[in-house]
Design an enzyme around this catalytic site. Structure first.
Site, PDB file in Angstrom:
ATOM      1  N   LEU A 244       0.814  -1.211   0.000  1.00  0.00           N
ATOM      2  CA  LEU A 244       0.000   0.000   0.000  1.00  0.00           C
ATOM      3  C   LEU A 244       0.848   1.262   0.000  1.00  0.00           C
ATOM      4  O   LEU A 244       1.977   1.278   0.475  1.00  0.00           O
ATOM      5  CB  LEU A 244      -0.915   0.019   1.229  1.00  0.00           C
ATOM      6  CG  LEU A 244      -1.818  -1.204   1.430  1.00  0.00           C
ATOM      7  CD1 LEU A 244      -2.691  -1.004   2.657  1.00  0.00           C
ATOM      8  CD2 LEU A 244      -2.645  -1.520   0.208  1.00  0.00           C
ATOM      9  N   ASP A 245       0.231   2.321  -0.504  1.00  0.00           N
ATOM     10  CA  ASP A 245       0.873   3.640  -0.450  1.00  0.00           C
ATOM     11  C   ASP A 245       0.216   4.470   0.655  1.00  0.00           C
ATOM     12  O   ASP A 245      -0.599   3.962   1.431  1.00  0.00           O
ATOM     13  CB  ASP A 245       0.834   4.336  -1.810  1.00  0.00           C
ATOM     14  CG  ASP A 245      -0.574   4.567  -2.331  1.00  0.00           C
ATOM     15  OD1 ASP A 245      -1.537   4.555  -1.528  1.00  0.00           O
ATOM     16  OD2 ASP A 245      -0.716   4.774  -3.545  1.00  0.00           O
ATOM     17  N   ILE A 246       0.547   5.742   0.722  1.00  0.00           N
ATOM     18  CA  ILE A 246       0.026   6.624   1.766  1.00  0.00           C
ATOM     19  C   ILE A 246      -1.493   6.734   1.737  1.00  0.00           C
ATOM     20  O   ILE A 246      -2.135   7.036   2.736  1.00  0.00           O
ATOM     21  CB  ILE A 246       0.699   8.013   1.676  1.00  0.00           C
ATOM     22  CG1 ILE A 246       0.448   8.807   2.947  1.00  0.00           C
ATOM     23  CG2 ILE A 246       0.257   8.756   0.442  1.00  0.00           C
ATOM     24  CD1 ILE A 246       1.300  10.050   3.071  1.00  0.00           C
ATOM     25  N   TYR A 247      -2.102   6.463   0.587  1.00  0.00           N
ATOM     26  CA  TYR A 247      -3.557   6.551   0.435  1.00  0.00           C
ATOM     27  C   TYR A 247      -4.263   5.250   0.788  1.00  0.00           C
ATOM     28  O   TYR A 247      -5.465   5.115   0.614  1.00  0.00           O
ATOM     29  CB  TYR A 247      -3.905   6.982  -0.988  1.00  0.00           C
ATOM     30  CG  TYR A 247      -3.209   8.265  -1.360  1.00  0.00           C
ATOM     31  CD1 TYR A 247      -3.531   9.474  -0.749  1.00  0.00           C
ATOM     32  CD2 TYR A 247      -2.185   8.256  -2.301  1.00  0.00           C
ATOM     33  CE1 TYR A 247      -2.866  10.634  -1.064  1.00  0.00           C
ATOM     34  CE2 TYR A 247      -1.513   9.424  -2.633  1.00  0.00           C
ATOM     35  CZ  TYR A 247      -1.860  10.608  -2.000  1.00  0.00           C
ATOM     36  OH  TYR A 247      -1.197  11.753  -2.314  1.00  0.00           O
ATOM     37  N   GLN A 248      -3.486   4.252   1.238  1.00  0.00           N
ATOM     38  CA  GLN A 248      -3.999   2.959   1.700  1.00  0.00           C
ATOM     39  C   GLN A 248      -4.598   2.097   0.594  1.00  0.00           C
ATOM     40  O   GLN A 248      -5.485   1.284   0.838  1.00  0.00           O
ATOM     41  CB  GLN A 248      -4.997   3.138   2.853  1.00  0.00           C
ATOM     42  CG  GLN A 248      -4.374   3.799   4.078  1.00  0.00           C
ATOM     43  CD  GLN A 248      -3.145   3.041   4.582  1.00  0.00           C
ATOM     44  OE1 GLN A 248      -3.250   1.876   4.945  1.00  0.00           O
ATOM     45  NE2 GLN A 248      -1.986   3.684   4.595  1.00  0.00           N
TER      46      GLN A 248
END
Length: 135
Positions: free
Chosen positions: A14-18
């Protein structure tokens, strides 16, 4: 001939935006191509022929977010075999649904490891690749 690979989305995908980071989809697609090659005995065959697959183009469409806990089904098949290159189409779905997460067309050449140049796709090589074409 369609091939299916399952991958479970983990937290580190995942990235910072989930949701799954766009670069991770490239890894998922590559994992599915390796699985495809292993299951069809192509890794050994291509090594014996001194041929290597070299990706020359990837076109990917991101359609829906995948998040932690999703199981993804990656469907892989050949869609075109030309005289110097071939195209593999891959589609990523949320497993058990018709929800398309991403799809991609991957163009590759078969590199002749002896000459360092793209091999002409003919004869046994062409037959080997064309047997996997599906629409």
């Amino acid at each position: 001939m369609q091939h299916k690979t399952l991958i479970k989305v983990r937290g580190y995908h995942l990235d910072i935006y989930q949701h799954v980071n766009n670069a991770r989809y490239l890894e998922f697609l590559e994992e599915a191509r390796w699985s495809y090659l292993e299951d069809h005995g192509d890794i050994v065959w291509f090594a014996e022929q001194k041929l290597a697959w070299v990706i020359v183009n990837i076109n990917i469409n991101y359609r829906e977010a995948a998040t932690v806990g999703h199981s993804l089904e990656i469907q892989t098949h050949f869609s075109k075999v030309g005289s110097k290159s071939a195209v593999i189409h891959q589609a990523i779905y949320i497993a058990g649904t018709n929800k398309l997460v991403a799809d991609a067309d991957i163009t590759f050449v078969c590199l002749d490891q002896k000459t360092g140049k793209a091999a002409v796709i003919e004869g046994m090589l062409k037959q080997r690749l064309e047997q996997y074409i599906s629409t």
